[in-house]
Write an enzyme that holds these catalytic residues in place. Structure first.
Site, PDB file in Angstrom:
ATOM      1  N   LYS A 219      -7.842   7.709  15.476  1.00  0.00           N
ATOM      2  CA  LYS A 219      -6.439   7.325  15.635  1.00  0.00           C
ATOM      3  C   LYS A 219      -5.830   6.994  14.274  1.00  0.00           C
ATOM      4  CE  LYS A 219      -7.433   2.422  16.481  1.00  0.00           C
ATOM      5  NZ  LYS A 219      -7.197   1.269  17.367  1.00  0.00           N
TER       6      LYS A 219
ATOM      7  N   TYR B 121       6.377  -7.554 -13.478  1.00  0.00           N
ATOM      8  CA  TYR B 121       7.387  -8.350 -12.791  1.00  0.00           C
ATOM      9  C   TYR B 121       6.940  -9.798 -12.626  1.00  0.00           C
ATOM     10  CZ  TYR B 121       9.890  -4.102 -11.363  1.00  0.00           C
ATOM     11  OH  TYR B 121      10.597  -2.917 -11.345  1.00  0.00           O
TER      12      TYR B 121
END
Length: 362
Positions: free
Chosen positions: A33, A258
């Site tokens: 899946k 950042y």
């Protein structure tokens, strides 16, 4: 071409499937899946097709994609069907189906089917997500048999805390399951990856005719936080890698990336790697998360950005522009990266995108 890529070792995939069969002593449905947990459902299914007992997917769309590509082995729908009209497709494409609710039984009773179905009848033994209440289970089993629409019923449940080896919840769920099924004589499907690897003592009565459902172990990642001998036999299927695309020489006291989450405490060589959270690498992986650079251990430094991350090259004088960086794989286990980022390897794999997928081993 951007160097970010995922190398998928299909020989390792087959090894892990065989391990699930070996240690469980049962038949195994390979869980593919969510695009085989980000590994590519079709290529993984094709690699396993000659030896697998069957596959398991989440929903009918995933099953039909495999059927359309020529996969003929049994395919189990783990979420069952969502609308009654899906039963026609389930019959036409010879799919196996989980039944977890009374309305699904009613839909099967009403359906005009030309051939009987294979049903995995799911009990809620304590997960409390989907499944029939223990008081409904025997009646549901009898209704399906009496409908004339069912060829075989496999008795099924799912564990909620089998990845916690010191937790009694799995024993409790087995007790609920055994009581609910009482004298029902049928094949059983209980064990997911953590139950296969970590709880063999719970299933002494299981037989070679029963079914296990290897998921995360199929892709070579451990479901456990602590080391486990059997999990150590798994082979990682995916190696996520990229290259250093820029090098910076910084003095002590300089911020990187950042938010200035990393400030150099010594003269530092910083490697910029073409990999970021848009590729599926976890944004919240902190400084210190392991990486391998040209076969040597190093670490992530600074905040992960959308397309790039930064690594420490200071103690690797031979590394530089073009150096190969393994983000996870055989040298850096996905479970270790996941633990550092406070997530799980399932999510790392399923979040993967935008990177080139390269397959080896057939």
């Amino acid at each position: 071409m951007r160097p970010a890529r995922a190398l998928i070792d299909l020989d390792a995939l087959r090894h892990n499937y065989r391990l699930a069969r070996e240690v469980s002593g049962a038949r195994a449905l390979a869980v593919v899946k969510a695009d085989a947990y980000g590994h590519g459902a079709l290529r993984c299914a094709q690699a396993l097709a000659n030896e697998v007992n069957g596959f398991a997917v989440a929903c009918i769309e995933e099953a039909l994609a495999l059927r359309d590509a020529g996969i003929e082995q049994p395919i189990l729908l783990l979420e069952g069907f969502f609308e009654a009209d899906e039963l026609a497709l389930i019959e036409r494409h010879r799919l196996w189906c989980v039944v977890h609710a009374t309305w699904q039984i009613e839909a099967i009773e009403r359906a005009a089917l030309s051939q009987p179905l294979t049903i995995f009848l799911k009990l809620d033994s304590g997960m409390h997500r989907v499944g029939l209440h223990p008081s409904e289970y025997r009646t549901a089993h009898q209704r399906l048999l009496s409908s004339g629409k069912v060829e075989k019923i496999v008795l099924m449940s799912h564990f909620s805390r089998a990845d916690e080896l010191d937790c009694p919840r799995s024993q409790e769920q087995v007790a609920v399951f055994n009581q609910a099924r009482a004298d029902l004589r049928a094949e059983v499907s209980l064990r997911n990856s953590p139950a296969i690897l970590g709880w063999p003592q719970l299933f002494p009565e299981q037989t070679a005719n029963d079914w296990v459902r290897p998921g995360i172990m199929l892709y070579g990642a451990t479901p456990f936080e602590q080391p486990l001998e059997l999990a150590g036999r798994l082979q990682p299927v995916m190696t996520l890698e990229s290259k250093v695309i820029s090098v910076r020489e910084l003095p002590a006291g300089e911020p990187v990336g950042y938010g200035a989450r990393f400030i150099s405490d010594r003269p530092t060589r910083v490697g910029v790697v073409a990999m970021g959270y848009a590729d599926g690498y976890p944004r919240h992986a902190p400084t210190g998360t392991p990486v391998f650079i040209d076969g040597q251990p190093s670490r992530l430094i600074g905040r992960v950005s959308m397309d790039m991350l930064t690594v420490d090259l200071t103690d690797l004088p031979q590394a530089g522009l073009g150096s190969r960086v393994e983000l996870w794989g055989r040298n850096v286990l996905a479970s270790d990266v996941a633990a550092s980022a406070e997530t799980i390897p399932y999510q790392l794999f399923c979040n993967l995108r935008r990177v080139q997928m390269l397959y080896s081993g057939g």
